[in-house]
Write a protein that holds these residues in place. Structure first.
Motif, short mmCIF file in Angstrom:
data_model
loop_
_atom_site.label_atom_id
_atom_site.label_comp_id
_atom_site.label_asym_id
_atom_site.label_seq_id
_atom_site.Cartn_x
_atom_site.Cartn_y
_atom_site.Cartn_z
N GLY A 104 0.82 -1.22 0.00
CA GLY A 104 0.00 0.00 0.00
C GLY A 104 0.84 1.26 0.00
N PHE A 105 1.90 1.26 0.82
CA PHE A 105 2.79 2.42 0.86
C PHE A 105 3.48 2.65 -0.48
CE2 PHE A 105 3.02 1.63 5.61
CZ PHE A 105 2.25 2.74 5.93
N ILE A 106 3.92 1.57 -1.09
CA ILE A 106 4.58 1.69 -2.41
C ILE A 106 3.59 2.25 -3.43
CG2 ILE A 106 5.57 0.38 -4.32
CD1 ILE A 106 6.84 -1.45 -2.15
N GLY A 107 2.36 1.74 -3.39
CA GLY A 107 1.32 2.25 -4.30
C GLY A 107 1.05 3.73 -4.09
N MET A 108 0.99 4.15 -2.83
CA MET A 108 0.76 5.56 -2.52
C MET A 108 1.90 6.44 -3.03
SD MET A 108 -2.11 6.04 -0.86
CE MET A 108 -1.94 7.42 0.22
N HIS A 109 3.13 5.98 -2.90
CA HIS A 109 4.28 6.74 -3.40
C HIS A 109 4.21 6.87 -4.92
CE1 HIS A 109 6.51 7.43 0.25
NE2 HIS A 109 6.42 6.16 0.58
N MET A 110 3.79 5.83 -5.58
CA MET A 110 3.70 5.88 -7.05
C MET A 110 2.62 6.87 -7.48
SD MET A 110 4.17 1.83 -7.84
CE MET A 110 4.11 1.96 -9.62
N ILE A 111 1.48 6.83 -6.82
CA ILE A 111 0.40 7.76 -7.15
C ILE A 111 0.82 9.19 -6.84
CG2 ILE A 111 -1.92 8.50 -6.44
CD1 ILE A 111 -2.56 5.47 -6.12
N ASN A 112 1.47 9.39 -5.70
CA ASN A 112 1.94 10.72 -5.33
C ASN A 112 2.92 11.27 -6.36
OD1 ASN A 112 2.09 12.99 -3.65
ND2 ASN A 112 3.90 12.19 -2.62
#
Length: 59
Positions: free
Chosen positions: A16-24
């Motif tokens: 989830g954190f990796i996904g959030m960083h990618m979206i950010n």
């Protein structure tokens, strides 16, 4: 995909954190494009304004 490529196991939270960083990162890139586009348009407006010696309502 990351787990297979790096041969590691990630917890659900990590994914989830990796996904959030990618979206950010994508959001920041889009914001930079918008800021650059606005600067370009403002530059063009300034050139036209001085070229035709006219003030216009920019709102």
């Amino acid at each position: 995909m990351i787990e297979e490529g790096l041969d590691i196991e990630l917890g659900e939270d990590e994914g989830g954190f990796i996904g959030m960083h990618m979206i950010n990162g994508e959001v920041n890139e889009e914001m930079n494009r918008r800021v650059n586009m606005r600067k370009e348009v403002n530059g063009i407006v300034t050139i036209v304004k001085y070229d035709v010696n006219m003030e216009f309502d920019e709102e």
